[in-house]
Design a protein around this motif. Structure first.
Motif, mmCIF file in Angstrom:
data_model
loop_
_atom_site.group_PDB
_atom_site.id
_atom_site.type_symbol
_atom_site.label_atom_id
_atom_site.label_comp_id
_atom_site.label_asym_id
_atom_site.label_seq_id
_atom_site.Cartn_x
_atom_site.Cartn_y
_atom_site.Cartn_z
ATOM 1 N N CYS A 1 35.267 -12.909 10.415
ATOM 2 C CA CYS A 1 36.682 -12.621 10.172
ATOM 3 C C CYS A 1 36.777 -11.133 9.830
ATOM 4 O O CYS A 1 35.834 -10.382 10.104
ATOM 5 C CB CYS A 1 37.274 -13.522 9.077
ATOM 6 N N GLY A 2 37.874 -10.691 9.275
ATOM 7 C CA GLY A 2 38.043 -9.261 9.026
ATOM 8 C C GLY A 2 37.027 -8.705 8.039
ATOM 9 O O GLY A 2 36.400 -7.671 8.278
ATOM 10 N N THR A 3 36.857 -9.401 6.936
ATOM 11 C CA THR A 3 35.916 -8.947 5.897
ATOM 12 C C THR A 3 34.644 -9.786 5.836
ATOM 13 O O THR A 3 33.678 -9.377 5.193
ATOM 14 C CB THR A 3 36.571 -9.074 4.512
ATOM 15 N N ASP B 1 37.711 -15.129 14.224
ATOM 16 C CA ASP B 1 39.168 -15.113 14.313
ATOM 17 C C ASP B 1 39.572 -13.897 15.146
ATOM 18 O O ASP B 1 38.719 -13.213 15.735
ATOM 19 C CB ASP B 1 39.814 -15.177 12.908
ATOM 20 N N HIS B 2 40.877 -13.605 15.184
ATOM 21 C CA HIS B 2 41.372 -12.531 16.060
ATOM 22 C C HIS B 2 40.786 -11.159 15.732
ATOM 23 O O HIS B 2 40.724 -10.297 16.596
ATOM 24 C CB HIS B 2 42.905 -12.470 15.991
ATOM 25 N N THR B 3 40.359 -10.952 14.499
ATOM 26 C CA THR B 3 39.836 -9.634 14.111
ATOM 27 C C THR B 3 38.461 -9.359 14.728
ATOM 28 O O THR B 3 38.057 -8.203 14.817
ATOM 29 C CB THR B 3 39.701 -9.497 12.582
ATOM 30 N N ILE C 1 34.717 -12.410 4.173
ATOM 31 C CA ILE C 1 34.875 -13.119 2.890
ATOM 32 C C ILE C 1 35.657 -14.422 3.060
ATOM 33 O O ILE C 1 35.208 -15.487 2.633
ATOM 34 C CB ILE C 1 35.548 -12.207 1.847
ATOM 35 N N GLY C 2 36.820 -14.315 3.685
ATOM 36 C CA GLY C 2 37.660 -15.516 3.822
ATOM 37 C C GLY C 2 36.921 -16.621 4.552
ATOM 38 O O GLY C 2 36.914 -17.788 4.121
ATOM 39 N N ARG D 1 36.039 -5.829 10.327
ATOM 40 C CA ARG D 1 36.783 -4.607 9.992
ATOM 41 C C ARG D 1 35.970 -3.663 9.109
ATOM 42 O O ARG D 1 36.494 -2.647 8.638
ATOM 43 C CB ARG D 1 38.095 -4.974 9.299
ATOM 44 N N TYR E 1 41.358 -18.095 9.868
ATOM 45 C CA TYR E 1 39.901 -18.200 9.711
ATOM 46 C C TYR E 1 39.398 -19.550 9.191
ATOM 47 O O TYR E 1 38.280 -19.946 9.552
ATOM 48 C CB TYR E 1 39.354 -17.030 8.867
HETATM 49 C C1 RB5 Z 1 43.112 -11.720 9.093
HETATM 50 O O1 RB5 Z 1 44.113 -10.764 9.136
HETATM 51 C C2 RB5 Z 1 42.208 -11.484 7.890
HETATM 52 O O2 RB5 Z 1 42.882 -11.798 6.728
HETATM 53 C C3 RB5 Z 1 40.959 -12.318 8.017
HETATM 54 O O3 RB5 Z 1 40.295 -11.976 9.185
HETATM 55 C C4 RB5 Z 1 39.903 -12.155 6.930
HETATM 56 O O4 RB5 Z 1 39.614 -10.825 6.693
HETATM 57 C C5 RB5 Z 1 40.098 -12.893 5.700
HETATM 58 O O5 RB5 Z 1 39.222 -12.895 4.814
#
Ligand code: RB5
Length: 154
Positions: free
Chosen positions: A65-67, A7-9, A69-70, A109, A42
């Motif tokens: 994704c950012g973590t 995703d964008h992250t 997890i999602g 992230r 995501y």
């Molecule tokens: C997007 O802002 C963020 O919520 C997504 O990348 C992810 O970390 C979700 O689990």
């Protein structure tokens, strides 16, 4: 083939991993855009990565994704996908050996995502370890049974 998407992250992390795959002569398919869109979601990325992973038995996926997890939650909704968030090479090794994981989920992230060596070690470990089978077959069969229960709406 390794199917990769973020995703964008995770656009930068995805590009760094692609450089690594290219350098190692590992066949890959990038299924997401490089343009930054904070409105992307995501679960859509999970679907793009996993639907291609499922096309061939030996395909693997990397979903970011950012973590981590999602996207792992979303990936694991697809029948036949075993997605694992890994933050070190040990997790990546045993996701393959014990769980026959076919999608590696990474968090862009996280602090470790800044470290190319750490990320490469995780990716390398995920790609170069293989399912041990044996006693793990019984456990994976039980996961498949749960998937079937869901399909039947029980
Ligand atoms: C997007 O802002 C963020 O919520 C997504 O990348 C992810 O970390 C979700 O689990």
């Amino acid at each position: 083939m390794v199917v990769i998407g973020s995703d964008h992250t995770g656009i930068e992390l995805k590009k760094r991993i692609i450089n690594y795959l290219y350098k190692e002569h590992i066949e890959y398919a990038d299924v997401t855009k490089d343009s930054y869109n904070p409105e992307d979601d995501y679960p859509d990325i999970a679907l793009s990565v996993c639907s291609k992973v499922l096309l061939a038995r030996n395909n693997l996926g990397i979903a970011i994704c950012g973590t981590g997890i999602g996207i792992s939650i979303a990936c694991n909704k697809l029948r036949g996908i075993r997605a694992a968030v890994c933050t070190d090479e040990y997790m990546a090794e045993y996701a393959r050996r014990d769980n026959d994981a076919n999608v590696l989920c990474l968090g862009a992230r996280l602090k470790i995502a800044e470290d190319d060596d750490k990320i490469e070690t995780i990716v390398e470990s995920f790609i170069n370890n293989f399912y041990d089978g044996g006693r793990h077959d019984r456990r994976l069969d039980k996961i498949r049974n749960i998937e079937e229960m869901n399909r039947e709406g029980r």
